[in-house]
Design an enzyme around this catalytic site. Sequence first.
Site, PDB file in Angstrom:
ATOM      1  N   HIS A  67       0.828  -1.198   0.000  1.00 20.16           N
ATOM      2  CA  HIS A  67       0.000   0.000   0.000  1.00 20.16           C
ATOM      3  C   HIS A  67       0.867   1.255   0.000  1.00 20.16           C
ATOM      4  CE1 HIS A  67       0.609   0.774   4.405  1.00 20.16           C
ATOM      5  NE2 HIS A  67       0.644  -0.541   4.483  1.00 20.16           N
ATOM      6  N   ASP A  69      -0.584   4.267   0.876  1.00 20.93           N
ATOM      7  CA  ASP A  69      -1.130   5.201   1.855  1.00 20.93           C
ATOM      8  C   ASP A  69      -0.435   5.045   3.199  1.00 20.93           C
ATOM      9  OD1 ASP A  69      -2.477   2.648   1.948  1.00 20.93           O
ATOM     10  OD2 ASP A  69      -3.898   3.518   3.367  1.00 20.93           O
ATOM     11  N   ASP A 100       6.395   1.631   7.106  1.00 16.21           N
ATOM     12  CA  ASP A 100       5.059   1.110   6.797  1.00 16.21           C
ATOM     13  C   ASP A 100       4.420   1.936   5.704  1.00 16.21           C
ATOM     14  OD1 ASP A 100       2.707  -0.302   6.954  1.00 16.21           O
ATOM     15  OD2 ASP A 100       2.026   0.621   8.820  1.00 16.21           O
ATOM     16  N   GLU A 134      -5.178   0.903   2.622  1.00 13.95           N
ATOM     17  CA  GLU A 134      -4.930  -0.189   3.575  1.00 13.95           C
ATOM     18  C   GLU A 134      -5.035   0.315   5.006  1.00 13.95           C
ATOM     19  OE1 GLU A 134      -2.816  -3.019   6.205  1.00 13.95           O
ATOM     20  OE2 GLU A 134      -2.359  -0.904   5.861  1.00 13.95           O
ATOM     21  N   GLU A 135      -4.605   1.543   5.224  1.00 19.72           N
ATOM     22  CA  GLU A 135      -4.645   2.116   6.561  1.00 19.72           C
ATOM     23  C   GLU A 135      -6.027   2.680   6.901  1.00 19.72           C
ATOM     24  OE1 GLU A 135      -2.350   1.510   8.410  1.00 19.72           O
ATOM     25  OE2 GLU A 135      -0.381   1.654   7.455  1.00 19.72           O
ATOM     26  N   GLU A 163       4.424  -5.791   4.481  1.00 21.06           N
ATOM     27  CA  GLU A 163       4.189  -5.235   5.815  1.00 21.06           C
ATOM     28  C   GLU A 163       5.433  -5.410   6.692  1.00 21.06           C
ATOM     29  OE1 GLU A 163       1.827  -3.446   6.952  1.00 21.06           O
ATOM     30  OE2 GLU A 163       0.360  -3.667   5.341  1.00 21.06           O
TER      31      GLU A 163
END
Length: 377
Positions: A67, A69, A100, A134-135, A163
């Site tokens: 991701h 974001d 992340d 994703e977040e 991740e």
Amino acid sequence: MTNEVIELTKELISRPSVTPLDEGCQTLMANRLAAIGFDIEPMVFEDTTNMWARRGKGQPVFCFAGHTDVVPTGDLNRWHTPPFEPTIIDDYIHGRGAADMKGSLAAMIVATERFVAKHPDHNGSIAYLITSDEEGPFINGTTRVIDTLEERNEKITWALVGEPSSTHKLGDVVKNGRRGSLTGHLTVNGIQGHVAYPHLADNPIHKASPALAELAQMHWDNGNEFFPPTSFQIANINGGTGASNVIPGDLKVMFNFRYSTEVTAEELISRVVNILDAHGLDYDIDWVFNGLPFLTGDGPLLDATRDAIREVTGYDTDPQTSGGTSDGRFIAPTGAQVIELGPVNATIHKVNECVKVSDLEVLANCYERILEKLLCN
């Protein structure tokens, strides 16, 4: 000598892609992938930018998933450096998303470029599934891309999610599964009234407390060799008007299960309802299924990941299923094997998020070796 991984990590961090914004991160990645033969398919659903990219037509399909974001920065005054101005301090690159997971994305791209340069006629296909949600609420991100792929029967064989899985040093832990997540939104109904006249009211807090205590103390299962026992946690509880002389008319409780493969969501729901009914509560409850538990056992992907980490770092990795959920939960139900491998997670979602510069080069080397082991046999 320019460090390709760090330079790309800096470019990605400098884009303030707070959920669900992408801010051009995927375009940056897509341009580099297109240059080495990937077909790029943007998939925009509502407010979310997604990308499906693939090099090759055949099976097996190895997919990098991740991701672009990031979570909000929090109090800017608590950051040593501006969160979207990547800065290297004492061999650590600081910035929101460093761990992340923009460092992982950069390592994926560079590893893929190196692999394709060495093995232009590799077996099968390499794919990328990248989202900007994703977040956030994870409604229009990976799950929508997977639905699209499933509709056209386009299958992923192996998925590596970037991740931040590592605990103390790069690669010491990989996630080979995740627990299921089930959230309950409970409203216990009562009758509002004056605290001096309790016989004219019905206090939902008093009525619900024994049931909540029983739920909190319940032993749900023993777990198994891959998963810890299922846990129940109350996350939010709210009742009352704020006045000291008013009995509330309702109580709202939000709780969450992180559950193993020893129980199903349906079994957990049934047991909760039985406890609430046994206490004679007047209640309403809504359930949110956040993800099913999944596990990738011994097989090509886990074996390749273990071997690659050992060859690159000199030590063995520890497969675990602990921690929160990830977008792997949307990929695994299609039948794909799923592994999570990324940087040390000590600073994720914190102010002054950072990742060790040398770790990102090691991570790129691990990713490249995994590709070689799976697509060059």
